[in-house]
Write a protein that holds these residues in place. Structure first.
Motif, PDB file in Angstrom:
ATOM      1  N   PRO A  76      35.505  52.908  44.617  1.00  0.00           N
ATOM      2  CA  PRO A  76      35.880  52.773  43.201  1.00  0.00           C
ATOM      3  C   PRO A  76      34.757  52.130  42.397  1.00  0.00           C
ATOM      4  O   PRO A  76      34.065  51.228  42.877  1.00  0.00           O
ATOM      5  N   LYS A  77      34.591  52.579  41.153  1.00  0.00           N
ATOM      6  CA  LYS A  77      33.549  52.059  40.272  1.00  0.00           C
ATOM      7  C   LYS A  77      34.175  51.472  39.018  1.00  0.00           C
ATOM      8  O   LYS A  77      35.054  52.079  38.414  1.00  0.00           O
ATOM      9  N   GLU A  82      41.206  45.260  36.968  1.00  0.00           N
ATOM     10  CA  GLU A  82      40.794  46.572  37.475  1.00  0.00           C
ATOM     11  C   GLU A  82      40.001  46.433  38.773  1.00  0.00           C
ATOM     12  O   GLU A  82      40.204  47.197  39.727  1.00  0.00           O
ATOM     13  N   ILE A  83      39.097  45.446  38.825  1.00  0.00           N
ATOM     14  CA  ILE A  83      38.325  45.214  40.049  1.00  0.00           C
ATOM     15  C   ILE A  83      39.246  44.758  41.173  1.00  0.00           C
ATOM     16  O   ILE A  83      39.144  45.232  42.315  1.00  0.00           O
ATOM     17  N   ALA A  84      40.163  43.845  40.860  1.00  0.00           N
ATOM     18  CA  ALA A  84      41.101  43.329  41.866  1.00  0.00           C
ATOM     19  C   ALA A  84      41.961  44.445  42.429  1.00  0.00           C
ATOM     20  O   ALA A  84      42.238  44.483  43.639  1.00  0.00           O
ATOM     21  N   LEU A 133      36.622  47.628  48.929  1.00  0.00           N
ATOM     22  CA  LEU A 133      35.241  47.786  48.463  1.00  0.00           C
ATOM     23  C   LEU A 133      35.248  48.328  47.034  1.00  0.00           C
ATOM     24  O   LEU A 133      35.927  49.307  46.743  1.00  0.00           O
ATOM     25  N   VAL A 134      34.485  47.693  46.154  1.00  0.00           N
ATOM     26  CA  VAL A 134      34.394  48.135  44.758  1.00  0.00           C
ATOM     27  C   VAL A 134      32.952  47.980  44.290  1.00  0.00           C
ATOM     28  O   VAL A 134      32.306  46.965  44.563  1.00  0.00           O
ATOM     29  N   PHE A 181      31.186  44.847  45.978  1.00  0.00           N
ATOM     30  CA  PHE A 181      31.963  43.684  46.390  1.00  0.00           C
ATOM     31  C   PHE A 181      32.936  44.068  47.506  1.00  0.00           C
ATOM     32  O   PHE A 181      33.425  45.193  47.551  1.00  0.00           O
ATOM     33  N   TYR A 182      33.181  43.089  48.369  1.00  0.00           N
ATOM     34  CA  TYR A 182      34.148  43.271  49.461  1.00  0.00           C
ATOM     35  C   TYR A 182      35.174  42.146  49.431  1.00  0.00           C
ATOM     36  O   TYR A 182      34.833  40.982  49.227  1.00  0.00           O
TER      37      TYR A 182
END
Length: 204
Positions: A78-79, A98-100, A108-109, A161-162
């Motif tokens: 995901p981006k 959205e990131i969460a 993974l983002v 990010f992980y």
């Protein structure tokens, strides 16, 4: 006198051994580990003479980066794009959510437009974003433990990010093993310092 000069020189002598710096003198010996920007998130110096805190081992990071490469080839990472007014932080609630969401679902983002036009601040901004997510946004796992958010890599103005899934039973969870064959083990990081407004202080 000669003895006085020798004492002063000895008190200021710094001996470099491999990647550690030993300060020789009247003060207790301290050490810090020299790390590249791509791995400095793995080690943080703890106050009160405690040892460095290791969040993920180098082998685990290597494994996760390979997983990112495989998923990127399938366009399965995901981006999320930062808005122009948050490229250096602080970050909006909608962006953090959205990131969460992506981390909760896939672990993974990739976040883009980080520190846009400020190349030297990309990694520090990515670390600030990771700390904000970990402390303010990500829900604890099933045992009530905080879930670490780690900057796996940076490239240009983007970072990957992980964050491990909260449910260990989820079949999509990435299984990490330590040298002792333990699954998904890590140590809590030192919490980032905040200013009077509650914002995380950037460590440039």
């Amino acid at each position: 006198s000669f003895n006085l000069i020798a004492a002063l020189v000895l008190g200021c002598l710094v001996a470099k051994i491999d990647s550690f710096v030993l300060v020789v003198g009247p003060h207790p010996i301290q050490h810090r580990q020299t790390l590249s920007s791509s791995t400095s998130i793995l080690h943080q110096q703890v106050e009160d003479d405690e040892e460095d805190v290791v969040v993920l081992t180098p082998n685990q990071i290597k494994f996760l980066r390979k997983e990112v490469s495989k998923r990127s080839a399938r366009n399965d990472v995901p981006k999320v794009f930062l808005e122009p007014d948050e490229t250096l932080g602080p970050f909006s609630d909608s962006t953090l959510a959205e990131i969460a969401k992506g981390l909760d679902e896939t672990e993974l983002v990739e976040v883009r437009s980080i520190a846009k036009d400020h190349k030297r601040q990309v990694f520090s901004t990515a670390e600030m974003l990771a700390a904000t997510l970990e402390m303010d946004v990500m829900k604890p796992d099933g045992d009530g433990n905080d879930r670490p958010v780690v900057v796996l890599s940076t490239k240009g103005f983007s970072a990957v990010f992980y964050c491990p899934m909260a449910d260990d039973a989820n079949p999509d969870k990435i299984i990490l093993r330590s040298s002792y064959n333990q699954r998904n083990k890590w140590t809590r990081k030192v919490k980032a310092a905040r200013d009077h407004r509650g914002q995380i202080i950037r460590d440039d």
